[in-house]
Design an enzyme around this catalytic site. Structure first.
Site, PDB file in Angstrom:
ATOM      1  N   HIS A 189       0.829  -1.214   0.000  1.00 25.93           N
ATOM      2  CA  HIS A 189       0.000   0.000   0.000  1.00 25.93           C
ATOM      3  C   HIS A 189       0.866   1.268   0.000  1.00 25.93           C
ATOM      4  O   HIS A 189       0.448   2.303   0.504  1.00 25.93           O
ATOM      5  CB  HIS A 189      -0.953   0.038   1.190  1.00 25.93           C
ATOM      6  CG  HIS A 189      -1.673  -1.255   1.421  1.00 25.93           C
ATOM      7  ND1 HIS A 189      -2.879  -1.557   0.813  1.00 25.93           N
ATOM      8  CD2 HIS A 189      -1.340  -2.357   2.144  1.00 25.93           C
ATOM      9  CE1 HIS A 189      -3.269  -2.774   1.184  1.00 25.93           C
ATOM     10  NE2 HIS A 189      -2.339  -3.280   1.981  1.00 25.93           N
TER      11      HIS A 189
ATOM     12  N   SER B  96      14.373  21.712 -16.415  1.00 29.87           N
ATOM     13  CA  SER B  96      13.142  22.429 -16.723  1.00 29.87           C
ATOM     14  C   SER B  96      13.499  23.725 -17.438  1.00 29.87           C
ATOM     15  O   SER B  96      14.537  24.323 -17.155  1.00 29.87           O
ATOM     16  CB  SER B  96      12.403  22.735 -15.428  1.00 29.87           C
ATOM     17  OG  SER B  96      11.511  23.818 -15.617  1.00 29.87           O
TER      18      SER B  96
ATOM     19  N   LYS C 179      15.393  22.090 -11.204  1.00 26.43           N
ATOM     20  CA  LYS C 179      14.806  20.782 -11.502  1.00 26.43           C
ATOM     21  C   LYS C 179      15.740  19.829 -12.230  1.00 26.43           C
ATOM     22  O   LYS C 179      16.534  20.222 -13.063  1.00 26.43           O
ATOM     23  CB  LYS C 179      13.540  20.954 -12.371  1.00 26.43           C
ATOM     24  CG  LYS C 179      12.391  21.628 -11.691  1.00 26.43           C
ATOM     25  CD  LYS C 179      11.757  20.809 -10.578  1.00 26.43           C
ATOM     26  CE  LYS C 179      10.946  19.649 -11.099  1.00 26.43           C
ATOM     27  NZ  LYS C 179       9.725  20.047 -11.800  1.00 26.43           N
TER      28      LYS C 179
ATOM     29  N   GLU D 124       9.671   8.429 -17.089  1.00 22.29           N
ATOM     30  CA  GLU D 124       8.324   8.967 -17.311  1.00 22.29           C
ATOM     31  C   GLU D 124       7.822   8.621 -18.713  1.00 22.29           C
ATOM     32  O   GLU D 124       6.660   8.251 -18.908  1.00 22.29           O
ATOM     33  CB  GLU D 124       8.317  10.484 -17.118  1.00 22.29           C
ATOM     34  CG  GLU D 124       8.452  10.896 -15.660  1.00 22.29           C
ATOM     35  CD  GLU D 124       8.596  12.407 -15.524  1.00 22.29           C
ATOM     36  OE1 GLU D 124       7.664  13.127 -15.897  1.00 22.29           O
ATOM     37  OE2 GLU D 124       9.658  12.858 -15.077  1.00 22.29           O
TER      38      GLU D 124
END
Ligand code: ARG
Length: 477
Positions: free
Chosen positions: A172, A293, A299, A306
């Site tokens: 979980h 970024s 970043k 991804e």
């Protein structure tokens, strides 16, 4: 043609000549229909498989005496030249010839005359295209199997390196019990091992030959299908001509396996994204797999994982496309089947590119940060189950032990301490069964070392698993 102010996809083909079957028709096909029905802009990828299939067909025809030795020689010479032209990129593909098959046949006839016109004896594009796809896909599967092997080796190497590294295991997405990072990595190895098994299994059903089924009913020529199958390395011939030209199960099975591989890669990617985020900080992904970024200078984004996650949707979509393509089709061949190629090609391309980049990332771009993993495992009372098991070994029923430990955890939480930091006297308030030796099992190392059976997380078992699959991979086990 496009009503949009942006141009439609570029049309690169010239048009002029009459169609192959024009004798039957009173008017030429409209320009729009021609463009709509043509497949040559994508099925030219099958060109070399088509040439291999044609060569085997011609050799078989000569073998059974349907084609003369001289015609066979002409066909071989012509196809050899066409192969060179295509490889060099100076073959003139034409949309008027609809697909890869008719383009190659027309060129062959231009090069060698009547022999070229005899090649299609006892054959239809229906069994021809089904054969081409199978040859092409068989080759693609062999390449993908090699890539899966490389990926598995990357996991095996890293698992060996991190066999002792403790991290929290999750259920979980909550800290559950300590595991070793090597064990976690070997879980992925197990998934990709099954995927390779599935691919090898699907390959048997890809590797059957439709040639000889002709349009749908077989042919009156005395073909020797087994002879052609042997030339092409097929394990068997398709046993029913109607099924041979209309079956695309083999492609669906492949796409299902490919979709599953992408799902496994996507799950891995999800973990790489989580683990590499500063909140977790479990791993570092090498800079060359990340991008910055355009607006936020601080970043470092894990773009590769991804995108892998994103591309899994595309491959699952291709599976849906192909399985839906088949559902309404009566026997035998229908033009619908022409839609099988693009999903198949894009799946192979996407999967091959993804396996390649992920194998590189796992082998060369992934570094664990053991201190962060350890700190996270200590935060979550990950050894609570070990304490319960300790009490069970001293005679307490498991349900009671569970209750005792739940109260111990609450106490530790209240004091802001880990379980192993609680003084013995405090622990003994919850159960007199607890003795000095409890601290051995409350440590993360004690916990993982105790799970020392086949499939368990103990460092010793990780090393055994590594040795086991290493032996399988080299065929010695
Ligand atoms: N381009 C076609 C395909 O991909 C080849 C078979 C065409 N056969 C036919 N009867 N029109 O399926």
């Amino acid at each position: 043609m496009s009503p949009s102010k942006y141009p439609a996809k570029p049309q690169t083909f010239a048009s002029s000549t009459a169609e192959t079957w024009s004798g039957r028709f009173s008017e030429p096909v409209s320009e729009q229909v021609k463009i709509y029905t043509a497949s040559v802009d994508f099925d030219q990828r099958l060109a070399f498989a088509d040439i291999d299939g044609s060569l085997a067909h011609a050799r078989m025809l000569a073998h059974v005496g349907v084609l003369s030795a001289a015609d066979l020689q002409d066909i071989e010479r012509g196809l050899a030249q066409i192969r060179v032209e295509i490889a060099r990129g100076d073959f003139a593909w034409s949309i008027d010839l609809e697909d890869v098959h008719l383009n190659i046949e027309k060129r062959l006839t231009a090069l060698v005359g009547d022999a070229g016109k005899r090649l299609h004896t006892g054959r239809s594009r229906n069994d021809q295209v089904a054969t081409d796809i199978r040859l092409w896909l068989r080759d693609a599967i062999d390449h993908l199997l090699g890539q899966l092997r490389t990926l598995r080796e990357a996991f095996i190497d890293q698992a060996e390196k991190y066999a002792d590294t403790v991290m929290p295991g999750f259920t979980h997405l909550q800290v559950a019990q300590p595991v070793t990072f090597g064990h976690h990595l070997m879980a992925y190895e197990a998934m990709f091992a099954r995927d390779a098994e599935r691919l090898r299994d699907a390959r048997h059903r890809v590797n059957r030959m439709p040639l000889g089924a002709a349009a749908l009913a077989g042919t009156g020529y005395p073909l020797n299908r087994e002879y052609a199958a042997k030339l092409l390395g097929f394990e068997a011939v398709c046993s029913n001509s109607l099924d041979a030209v209309s079956d695309r199960d083999f492609a669906i099975e492949f796409l299902a396996t490919a979709a599953l591989i992408m799902v496994h890669l996507s799950r891995l990617s999800e973990e790489l994204v989580l683990w590499s985020s500063p909140r977790f900080g479990f791993i570092q992904v090498a800079d060359r797999f990340c991008t910055g970024s355009s607006i936020m200078p601080q970043k470092k984004n894990p773009d590769v994982p991804e995108l892998v996650r994103g591309k899994s949707g595309r491959v699952v979509g291709h599976l849906m496309a192909l399985i839906t393509l088949m559902k309404g089709q009566p026997l035998a061949y229908n033009k619908d089947n022409q839609e099988d190629k693009e999903p198949l090609f894009d799946t192979v391309d996407t999967l091959a590119a993804t396996l390649s980049i992920v194998a590189d990332l796992i082998a060369n771009g992934l570094t664990a940060v053991p201190e962060r993993m350890r700190a996270a495992a200590l935060e979550g009372y990950a050894t609570a189950t070990d304490l319960a098991d300790y009490l069970v070994r001293r005679g307490l029923p498991f349900r009671d032990a569970h209750e005792v430990v739940a109260r111990v955890v609450r106490e530790a939480e209240g004091r802001g301490m880990t379980l192993e930091a609680l003084p013995l006297a405090v622990l003994q308030q919850f159960s007199p069964l607890i003795q000095e030796d409890v601290f051995k099992i409350l440590t993360l190392e004690g916990s993982v070392a105790s799970r020392n059976h086949t499939g368990g997380t103990a460092p010793e078992q990780v090393r055994k698993a590594v040795a086991r699959v290493g032996l399988e991979a080299t065929g010695k086990g």
